[in-house]
Design a protein around this motif. Structure first.
Motif, short mmCIF file in Angstrom:
data_model
loop_
_atom_site.label_atom_id
_atom_site.label_comp_id
_atom_site.label_asym_id
_atom_site.label_seq_id
_atom_site.Cartn_x
_atom_site.Cartn_y
_atom_site.Cartn_z
N ALA A 288 0.94 -1.13 -0.03
CA ALA A 288 0.04 -0.10 0.08
C ALA A 288 1.00 1.24 -0.08
CB ALA A 288 -0.94 -0.06 1.15
N ASN A 289 1.98 1.27 0.92
CA ASN A 289 2.89 2.41 0.73
C ASN A 289 3.45 2.55 -0.39
OD1 ASN A 289 5.46 3.90 1.85
ND2 ASN A 289 4.27 4.12 3.43
N ARG A 290 3.91 1.50 -1.06
CA ARG A 290 4.74 1.52 -2.20
C ARG A 290 3.64 2.12 -3.57
NH1 ARG A 290 7.25 -4.24 -3.70
NH2 ARG A 290 8.00 -2.96 -5.63
N TRP A 291 2.52 1.87 -3.55
CA TRP A 291 1.26 2.27 -4.36
C TRP A 291 1.26 3.83 -4.14
CZ3 TRP A 291 -3.34 4.88 -3.21
CH2 TRP A 291 -4.13 4.85 -4.38
N LEU A 292 1.16 4.41 -2.95
CA LEU A 292 0.88 5.69 -2.55
C LEU A 292 2.22 6.38 -3.08
CD1 LEU A 292 -0.94 7.92 -1.50
CD2 LEU A 292 0.49 7.59 0.74
N ARG A 293 3.35 6.11 -2.66
CA ARG A 293 4.35 6.41 -3.42
C ARG A 293 4.61 6.65 -4.86
NH1 ARG A 293 7.26 2.54 0.25
NH2 ARG A 293 8.76 2.01 -1.45
N GLY A 294 4.35 5.71 -5.44
CA GLY A 294 4.29 5.46 -6.90
C GLY A 294 3.30 6.58 -7.53
N ILE A 295 2.14 6.74 -6.99
CA ILE A 295 1.35 7.81 -7.52
C ILE A 295 1.84 9.25 -7.18
CG2 ILE A 295 -1.00 8.82 -6.79
CD1 ILE A 295 -1.21 6.28 -8.45
N CYS A 296 2.35 9.48 -6.10
CA CYS A 296 3.07 10.79 -5.76
C CYS A 296 4.19 11.03 -6.89
CB CYS A 296 3.43 10.89 -4.35
SG CYS A 296 2.31 11.01 -3.04
N ALA A 297 4.95 10.02 -6.91
CA ALA A 297 6.00 10.29 -7.96
C ALA A 297 5.54 10.30 -9.48
CB ALA A 297 7.14 8.99 -8.06
N GLU A 298 4.36 9.85 -9.74
CA GLU A 298 3.98 9.83 -11.05
C GLU A 298 3.34 11.27 -11.29
OE1 GLU A 298 0.07 8.37 -13.56
OE2 GLU A 298 0.64 7.08 -11.72
N LEU A 299 2.65 11.82 -10.22
CA LEU A 299 1.91 13.10 -10.49
C LEU A 299 3.10 14.21 -10.05
CD1 LEU A 299 -1.24 12.58 -8.24
CD2 LEU A 299 -0.95 12.74 -10.58
N PHE A 300 4.04 14.08 -9.16
CA PHE A 300 4.73 15.21 -8.77
C PHE A 300 6.18 15.44 -9.38
CE2 PHE A 300 1.47 14.87 -5.29
CZ PHE A 300 0.36 15.58 -6.20
N ALA A 301 6.74 14.08 -9.55
CA ALA A 301 8.29 14.08 -9.85
C ALA A 301 8.44 14.76 -11.13
CB ALA A 301 8.79 12.75 -9.79
N ARG A 302 9.41 15.68 -11.34
CA ARG A 302 9.86 16.42 -12.49
C ARG A 302 11.06 16.15 -12.68
NH1 ARG A 302 8.11 22.45 -10.34
NH2 ARG A 302 5.54 21.50 -10.03
N ASN A 303 11.62 15.71 -13.93
CA ASN A 303 13.01 15.45 -14.27
C ASN A 303 13.95 16.74 -14.42
OD1 ASN A 303 12.63 12.90 -14.18
ND2 ASN A 303 11.92 12.52 -16.27
#
Length: 303
Positions: A288-303
């Motif tokens: 569950a924690n990995r899923w939430l982290r993945g969502i935040c990375a998908e939405l907010f991470a910028r290269n």
């Protein structure tokens, strides 16, 4: 009796060793099948014999033969190994579509404006029964992450100690914002103007120590007429006054997009910082924690 012996067989490798020797009836063949040396197999067999106070396997003219105790143990041992293999293959799963749970995320009030609306909207489309709770980031956030009272923390949190993972999402520089019709900023914001104009100070804003240090190192003393604990009401105050506020770019541009405000380049240098997501090592492999982290990375991470 057999149950007691079975309960004492707690090491998975010894369970597997027992099963293989029982199947092949040969120490050398068992070593080859397990990819271990023959001395290692012999040491393991010795541990089993001491644990059960029984030879388990004895040499005969037809090779190693199991003792009656070994015959009694093989079925429960195989059942345990099968259960362990099943758990290993399956592992815990998290199905966002059917999950009904609360995620608690530490974030600043700036993130309530910049990140939370987007995160909530996205999660509602893929996990309709998941709930979110925004928690304050304060000195207790590390303990909350470790205990599981918080699942994740988003922000600039340089004081988290060892035992935490982190992932960079995006970097922040600084801008100034003011009313779009500010009478003395039609030609832009210069350093002399910055020094003479009146300001709003955000007491608990992200990176405020960086701002204060930069003001001090540049010998700038702002004329702060209003201090606020956060960003609530900032848009209305700026639109109705000639005050200026210095903010990280993300929150500043988000407020400007609400209307009635203008962005100005900051007329002096302020160190930037990186917004990251943080989680405790205890929950690094939690689905569950990995899923939430993945969502935040998908939405907010910028290269």
């Amino acid at each position: 009796m057999v149950d007691e012996h079975h309960a004492n067989l707690v090491e998975n490798r010894l369970l597997l060793l027992f099963e293989v020797i029982y199947a092949v009836r040969n120490v050398t063949s068992a070593a080859e099948q397990l990819g271990l040396s023959q001395p290692t197999i012999s040491i393991g067999l010795g541990k089993l014999r001491r644990q059960f106070n029984d030879p388990l396997f004895v040499r005969t003219s037809k090779g190693m033969r199991p003792t009656p105790l070994a015959d009694a143990l093989i079925d429960p041992v195989r059942a345990v190994l099968q259960a362990l293999r099943h758990l290993s293959d399956q592992g815990p799963i998290f199905d966002p579509w059917t999950a009904n749970r609360m995620f608690r995320i530490g974030m600043t009030d700036a993130s309530h404006i910049t990140l939370l609306p987007r995160l909530l909207a996205h999660i509602r489309t893929i996990a309709p029964h998941v709930q979110l709770e925004a928690m304050m980031i304060d000195p207790s956030i590390g303990q909350a992450l470790e205990s599981g009272k918080a699942d994740l923390a988003l922000g600039f949190i340089p004081d988290l100690e060892s035992g935490f993972y982190q992932q960079a999402l995006y970097t922040q520089d600084w801008i100034c914002i003011a009313a779009s019709d500010h009478p003395r900023l039609t030609a832009g914001l210069t350093l002399p103007t910055y020094k003479t104009e009146a300001h709003i100070g955000i007491v608990h804003g992200t990176g405020q120590e960086l701002l204060e240090d930069a003001l001090k190192s540049n010998g700038i003393e702002r004329r702060v007429l209003l201090r606020l604990p956060g960003f609530l009401g900032l848009t209305g105050i700026l639109s109705a006054s000639d005050l200026i506020v210095t903010l990280p770019r993300h929150i500043g541009e988000t407020l400007v997009a609400l209307g009635g405000l203008a962005v100005h380049a900051c007329p002096f240098s302020i160190p930037g910082f990186t917004v990251k997501q943080h989680w405790h090592a205890r929950y690094h492999h939690d689905p569950a924690n990995r899923w939430l982290r993945g969502i935040c990375a998908e939405l907010f991470a910028r290269n």
